[in-house]
Design an enzyme around this catalytic site. Structure first.
Site, short mmCIF file in Angstrom:
data_model
loop_
_atom_site.label_atom_id
_atom_site.label_comp_id
_atom_site.label_asym_id
_atom_site.label_seq_id
_atom_site.Cartn_x
_atom_site.Cartn_y
_atom_site.Cartn_z
N ARG A 41 0.87 -1.18 0.00
CA ARG A 41 0.00 0.00 0.00
C ARG A 41 0.90 1.22 0.00
NH1 ARG A 41 -2.29 3.51 3.98
NH2 ARG A 41 -4.35 4.29 3.38
N SER A 110 -12.51 -3.54 1.21
CA SER A 110 -12.78 -2.92 2.52
C SER A 110 -14.28 -2.79 2.72
CB SER A 110 -12.25 -1.48 2.56
OG SER A 110 -10.98 -1.40 2.04
N LYS A 139 -5.52 6.10 8.54
CA LYS A 139 -6.69 6.39 7.70
C LYS A 139 -7.44 7.53 8.39
CE LYS A 139 -8.98 4.97 4.11
NZ LYS A 139 -8.45 5.11 2.79
#
Ligand SMILES: Cc1ncc(COP(=O)(O)OP(=O)(O)O)c(N)n1
Ligand SMILES: Cc1nc(C(=O)O)sc1CCOP(=O)(O)O
Ligand SMILES: [Mg+2]
Length: 316
Positions: A41, A110, A139
């Site tokens: 990521r 997700s 996040k």
């Protein structure tokens, strides 16, 4: 290609958490500690650089027999021969990724609500992320879904789910007690000075929760549990029973706190969810035997079962 069913600890890269340390060195340490699936990521890298990182991680993960997932970019997953892709609710649809990657690669997504989790399962996702369980700087701005979504997913969702978001060794037991069997982390692992040690701690919590789950149910009130072979036989039997009940949803009649009712719940956790108890501080008795909360997700329900739920309020 690999499947995610056997994976328990999912570690996602996050290079901003380890300035001065190489990506491969950090991820190799995580794998040595027990990370059994890895995701690349990187929200900032240009595509060419992302592909280079994906190829380098591919080599590392292949050497260790660990699946590699690429975040956001199905085409990079394909170009790097990764095992799959992870999508968000705003990324490419599952069907488009599946068309590009074929039936054998992993497509995960997700989810932030039980409705999204159900939709992901229907759309053919191989696994889902359930989170963020806790607020997290990785996040920012995304509201925490709390362990109640973990409990709801455990009660209903049949594909593997990884609890994610703010999870670290200090709160993982709570997430596992809510019904998670798999955990995912970024900062707690890659931001640790010793990613391997962080993974070992998380894995040991997962394994402890699995052991508690398979040990507790047969213990009558106040009675100890016999160790050794009997335990192993019982674990296998429990897993088989739960697999069977999960395959066929049957209406059954059970007695809950003295009142007869019909339910389609396959496990104690699903039944608890019907009473709004899945995320509460509660204990159950099934046919006179204590069933601690950690084992609710794997305790099957059968017709004629007598269940008592006791909810603790105000810490008492
Ligand atoms: C295992 C796992 N779960 C959730 C996410 C988050 O994906 P998404 O919502 O698309 O957000 P970004 O990671 O793209 O910022 C994930 N990457 N992995
Ligand atoms: C990337 C991501 N997605 C989430 C989701 O809930 O979809 S939570 C999250 C961040 C996870 O990082 P950490 O372990 O550092 O909290
Ligand atoms: Mg995304």
């Amino acid at each position: 290609m690999s499947n995610v069913n056997r994976c328990k600890l999912y570690v996602i890269t996050g290079e901003t958490y380890h300035p001065g340390r190489e990506l491969l060195e950090v991820m190799e340490s995580a794998i040595a500690g027990g990370a059994d699936v890895v995701q690349l990521r990187d929200k900032d890298a240009p595509v060419r650089e992302l592909l280079e990182k994906a190829r380098a991680l591919r080599e590392l993960t292949r050497k260790h027999g660990v699946p590699l997932i690429v975040n956001d970019h199905p085409e990079i997953a394909l170009a790097a021969d990764a095992d799959g892709v992870h999508l968000g609710q705003e990324d490419a649809p599952i069907a488009a990724a599946r068309e590009l990657l074929g039936p054998d690669r992993i497509v995960g997504i997700s989810t932030h609500s039980i409705a999204q989790a159900r939709a992901a399962e229907r759309a053919g996702a191989d696994y889902i992320g359930v989170g963020p369980v806790y607020p997290t700087a990785t996040k920012p701005g995304r509201a925490a879904v709390t362990t109640s979504f973990v409990a709801a997913a455990a009660a209903e969702i049949r594909i593997p789910f990884f609890a994610i978001g703010g999870i670290h060794p200090g709160n993982a037991a709570e997430v596992l007690a809510a019904g998670a069997r798999r955990l995912c982390a970024v900062s707690a692992v890659v931001g640790s000075p010793d990613p391997g040690a962080a993974c070992r701690e998380l894995r040991s919590l997962i394994e402890r929760s699995e052991r508690a789950a398979s040990l507790g149910e047969a213990a009558p009130l106040g009675e100890g549990v016999n160790p050794g072979q009997a335990r192993e036989v019982k674990e296998v039997k429990e897993v088989k029973k739960v697999k069977q009940v999960n395959e066929v949803k049957q209406v059954k009649e059970v007695t809950v706190n003295g009142v007869r009712r019909t339910t389609e719940a396959a496990t104690l956790l699903e039944l608890a969810a019907e009473f709004g108890l899945a995320d509460k501080n509660a204990v159950a008795e099934r046919n006179g035997r204590v069933a601690r909360k950690a084992i609710w997700p794997i305790t099957p329900l059968a017709g004629g079962d007598r269940i008592e739920f006791v909810q603790f309020v105000g810490g008492g």
